[in-house]
Design a protein around this motif. Sequence first.
Motif, PDB file in Angstrom:
ATOM      1  N   ALA A  92     -12.927   7.502   8.640  1.00 32.31           N
ATOM      2  CA  ALA A  92     -13.940   7.833   9.641  1.00 32.31           C
ATOM      3  C   ALA A  92     -15.207   7.051   9.337  1.00 32.31           C
ATOM      4  O   ALA A  92     -15.537   6.789   8.174  1.00 32.31           O
ATOM      5  N   ALA A  93     -15.906   6.670  10.385  1.00 33.26           N
ATOM      6  CA  ALA A  93     -17.221   6.041  10.282  1.00 33.26           C
ATOM      7  C   ALA A  93     -18.183   6.890  11.118  1.00 33.26           C
ATOM      8  O   ALA A  93     -17.865   7.221  12.269  1.00 33.26           O
ATOM      9  N   VAL A  94     -19.299   7.258  10.532  1.00 33.62           N
ATOM     10  CA  VAL A  94     -20.238   8.162  11.205  1.00 33.62           C
ATOM     11  C   VAL A  94     -21.652   7.606  11.122  1.00 33.62           C
ATOM     12  O   VAL A  94     -22.126   7.247  10.038  1.00 33.62           O
ATOM     13  N   ILE A  95     -22.318   7.540  12.272  1.00 33.72           N
ATOM     14  CA  ILE A  95     -23.744   7.229  12.329  1.00 33.72           C
ATOM     15  C   ILE A  95     -24.490   8.511  12.639  1.00 33.72           C
ATOM     16  O   ILE A  95     -24.290   9.108  13.706  1.00 33.72           O
ATOM     17  N   LEU A  96     -25.314   8.967  11.722  1.00 37.21           N
ATOM     18  CA  LEU A  96     -26.137  10.149  11.951  1.00 37.21           C
ATOM     19  C   LEU A  96     -27.518   9.733  12.452  1.00 37.21           C
ATOM     20  O   LEU A  96     -28.025   8.672  12.062  1.00 37.21           O
ATOM     21  N   PRO A  97     -28.146  10.557  13.297  1.00 35.18           N
ATOM     22  CA  PRO A  97     -29.512  10.229  13.711  1.00 35.18           C
ATOM     23  C   PRO A  97     -30.474  10.312  12.530  1.00 35.18           C
ATOM     24  O   PRO A  97     -30.230  11.031  11.560  1.00 35.18           O
ATOM     25  N   LYS A  98     -31.556   9.577  12.631  1.00 39.28           N
ATOM     26  CA  LYS A  98     -32.535   9.504  11.546  1.00 39.28           C
ATOM     27  C   LYS A  98     -33.086  10.875  11.181  1.00 39.28           C
ATOM     28  O   LYS A  98     -33.353  11.166  10.017  1.00 39.28           O
ATOM     29  N   ASP A  99     -33.254  11.737  12.176  1.00 37.67           N
ATOM     30  CA  ASP A  99     -33.851  13.062  11.944  1.00 37.67           C
ATOM     31  C   ASP A  99     -32.813  14.160  11.731  1.00 37.67           C
ATOM     32  O   ASP A  99     -33.128  15.348  11.808  1.00 37.67           O
ATOM     33  N   ALA A 100     -31.584  13.795  11.461  1.00 42.84           N
ATOM     34  CA  ALA A 100     -30.524  14.801  11.276  1.00 42.84           C
ATOM     35  C   ALA A 100     -30.826  15.691  10.064  1.00 42.84           C
ATOM     36  O   ALA A 100     -31.396  15.236   9.074  1.00 42.84           O
ATOM     37  N   TYR A 101     -30.434  16.953  10.191  1.00 45.80           N
ATOM     38  CA  TYR A 101     -30.483  17.864   9.041  1.00 45.80           C
ATOM     39  C   TYR A 101     -29.285  18.797   9.150  1.00 45.80           C
ATOM     40  O   TYR A 101     -29.212  19.630  10.044  1.00 45.80           O
ATOM     41  N   ILE A 102     -28.332  18.606   8.244  1.00 47.62           N
ATOM     42  CA  ILE A 102     -27.106  19.405   8.249  1.00 47.62           C
ATOM     43  C   ILE A 102     -26.963  20.044   6.870  1.00 47.62           C
ATOM     44  O   ILE A 102     -26.314  19.489   5.976  1.00 47.62           O
ATOM     45  N   VAL A 128     -24.719  10.172  16.279  1.00 46.96           N
ATOM     46  CA  VAL A 128     -24.952   9.120  17.266  1.00 46.96           C
ATOM     47  C   VAL A 128     -23.611   8.552  17.718  1.00 46.96           C
ATOM     48  O   VAL A 128     -23.376   8.315  18.900  1.00 46.96           O
ATOM     49  N   SER A 129     -22.713   8.339  16.755  1.00 48.95           N
ATOM     50  CA  SER A 129     -21.383   7.804  17.068  1.00 48.95           C
ATOM     51  C   SER A 129     -20.425   8.123  15.929  1.00 48.95           C
ATOM     52  O   SER A 129     -20.827   8.218  14.764  1.00 48.95           O
ATOM     53  N   ILE A 130     -19.147   8.300  16.293  1.00 50.74           N
ATOM     54  CA  ILE A 130     -18.088   8.555  15.321  1.00 50.74           C
ATOM     55  C   ILE A 130     -16.897   7.647  15.657  1.00 50.74           C
ATOM     56  O   ILE A 130     -16.492   7.556  16.818  1.00 50.74           O
ATOM     57  N   GLY A 131     -16.366   6.987  14.645  1.00 50.31           N
ATOM     58  CA  GLY A 131     -15.164   6.176  14.824  1.00 50.31           C
ATOM     59  C   GLY A 131     -14.070   6.673  13.898  1.00 50.31           C
ATOM     60  O   GLY A 131     -14.350   7.097  12.775  1.00 50.31           O
ATOM     61  N   ILE A 132     -12.830   6.627  14.370  1.00 52.57           N
ATOM     62  CA  ILE A 132     -11.678   7.069  13.576  1.00 52.57           C
ATOM     63  C   ILE A 132     -10.677   5.916  13.491  1.00 52.57           C
ATOM     64  O   ILE A 132     -10.351   5.286  14.493  1.00 52.57           O
ATOM     65  N   GLY A 133     -10.191   5.655  12.282  1.00 51.05           N
ATOM     66  CA  GLY A 133      -9.155   4.645  12.090  1.00 51.05           C
ATOM     67  C   GLY A 133      -7.945   5.272  11.415  1.00 51.05           C
ATOM     68  O   GLY A 133      -8.097   5.995  10.433  1.00 51.05           O
ATOM     69  N   VAL A 134      -6.756   5.016  11.934  1.00 56.59           N
ATOM     70  CA  VAL A 134      -5.519   5.608  11.414  1.00 56.59           C
ATOM     71  C   VAL A 134      -4.521   4.497  11.103  1.00 56.59           C
ATOM     72  O   VAL A 134      -4.297   3.605  11.930  1.00 56.59           O
ATOM     73  N   LEU A 160     -17.188   2.264  16.670  1.00 56.58           N
ATOM     74  CA  LEU A 160     -18.550   2.780  16.800  1.00 56.58           C
ATOM     75  C   LEU A 160     -19.310   2.107  17.937  1.00 56.58           C
ATOM     76  O   LEU A 160     -19.201   0.909  18.157  1.00 56.58           O
ATOM     77  N   SER A 161     -20.087   2.902  18.634  1.00 55.96           N
ATOM     78  CA  SER A 161     -20.982   2.388  19.663  1.00 55.96           C
ATOM     79  C   SER A 161     -22.239   3.275  19.688  1.00 55.96           C
ATOM     80  O   SER A 161     -22.124   4.461  19.991  1.00 55.96           O
ATOM     81  N   PRO A 162     -23.370   2.717  19.327  1.00 58.63           N
ATOM     82  CA  PRO A 162     -23.648   1.309  19.026  1.00 58.63           C
ATOM     83  C   PRO A 162     -22.993   0.865  17.719  1.00 58.63           C
ATOM     84  O   PRO A 162     -22.679   1.690  16.867  1.00 58.63           O
ATOM     85  N   GLN A 163     -22.819  -0.429  17.583  1.00 61.70           N
ATOM     86  CA  GLN A 163     -22.320  -0.970  16.320  1.00 61.70           C
ATOM     87  C   GLN A 163     -23.405  -0.830  15.245  1.00 61.70           C
ATOM     88  O   GLN A 163     -24.591  -1.015  15.520  1.00 61.70           O
ATOM     89  N   PRO A 164     -23.009  -0.470  14.029  1.00 61.56           N
ATOM     90  CA  PRO A 164     -24.005  -0.232  12.978  1.00 61.56           C
ATOM     91  C   PRO A 164     -24.662  -1.519  12.484  1.00 61.56           C
ATOM     92  O   PRO A 164     -24.071  -2.600  12.544  1.00 61.56           O
ATOM     93  N   HIS A 165     -25.896  -1.348  11.996  1.00 60.02           N
ATOM     94  CA  HIS A 165     -26.621  -2.461  11.375  1.00 60.02           C
ATOM     95  C   HIS A 165     -26.308  -2.556   9.878  1.00 60.02           C
ATOM     96  O   HIS A 165     -26.545  -3.606   9.273  1.00 60.02           O
ATOM     97  N   TYR A 166     -25.797  -1.467   9.330  1.00 63.29           N
ATOM     98  CA  TYR A 166     -25.549  -1.420   7.881  1.00 63.29           C
ATOM     99  C   TYR A 166     -24.469  -0.378   7.611  1.00 63.29           C
ATOM    100  O   TYR A 166     -24.362   0.622   8.327  1.00 63.29           O
ATOM    101  N   LEU A 167     -23.664  -0.623   6.546  1.00 64.40           N
ATOM    102  CA  LEU A 167     -22.578   0.292   6.185  1.00 64.40           C
ATOM    103  C   LEU A 167     -22.767   0.810   4.760  1.00 64.40           C
ATOM    104  O   LEU A 167     -23.087   0.039   3.854  1.00 64.40           O
TER     105      LEU A 167
END
Length: 260
Positions: A92-102, A128-134, A160-167
């Motif tokens: 899984a690839a996950v982009i969280l928003p900058k202000d996320a709090y979980i 923001v976006s979630i990608g799954i690879g199997v 992912l959309s948007p595509q990430p700037h960093y991993l």
Amino acid sequence: MEQYTVKEIQALLQQIDDEHDPLLEAIMQDERKSVQQLVARWRKQKKQEEQAKRQWEEMTRYERQLHEKGIEWIAGIDEAGRGPLAGPVVAAAVILPKDAYIPGLNDSKKLSAAKRETLFHTIQSCAVSIGIGVVTAAEIDEINIYEATKKAMVKAVQQLSPQPHYLFIDAMALPIPTPQQSIIKGDANSVSIAAASIIAKVTRDHFMKQLAKRYPQYGFDKNMGYGTRQHLEAIRTYGAIEEHRRSFSPVKEMLEETNK
């Protein structure tokens, strides 16, 4: 405070955030045992909340460093299912928003199944976006589990959309041009990777539970494809199915013995 009922005091406590609040100090003077129990419960809850905040601060340090440099979309990447004898490897690839709090977000292996499910839905609702690879068991046998894991991770990033700037990746480097950092024990040190670890783990668990309905004899809903005693006995009794990794020991040896 004895003019208030215990239920009313319980409601008042829910409005208090500061341990030095005069209202809390007044409630603490109430000698009723039930009120003192409520105060003790309030203190315990506040302590847990503070611990969760400190953990979040610690686990967002990598993300904050990049955000401070103006890098916006940061994806955490992790996998589930490298070790089992059956089933796919899921990334899984996950982009969280900058202000996320979980609060409570952590390495999926440190959480109960119920907590993972709760966080799974929380992450889905705020990401923001979630990608799954199997990558399937057959592909794992063909290219090996290390290469299969990388392939699953690349697939996840591509979704992912948007595509990430960093991993941020848990102890892995990916053959793609996106700037990236491999973090040892990343799922315990980066909220982005921790979020990915939960999405990957729960997604794979859901798949294995569905597979268990088709092949109940293997107990996939309990073992998730790992080599438990019951699972190994089932392979000896019923043989291997298409979801078994035939290049993995002891499945490989069992099949060789059967074919002699």
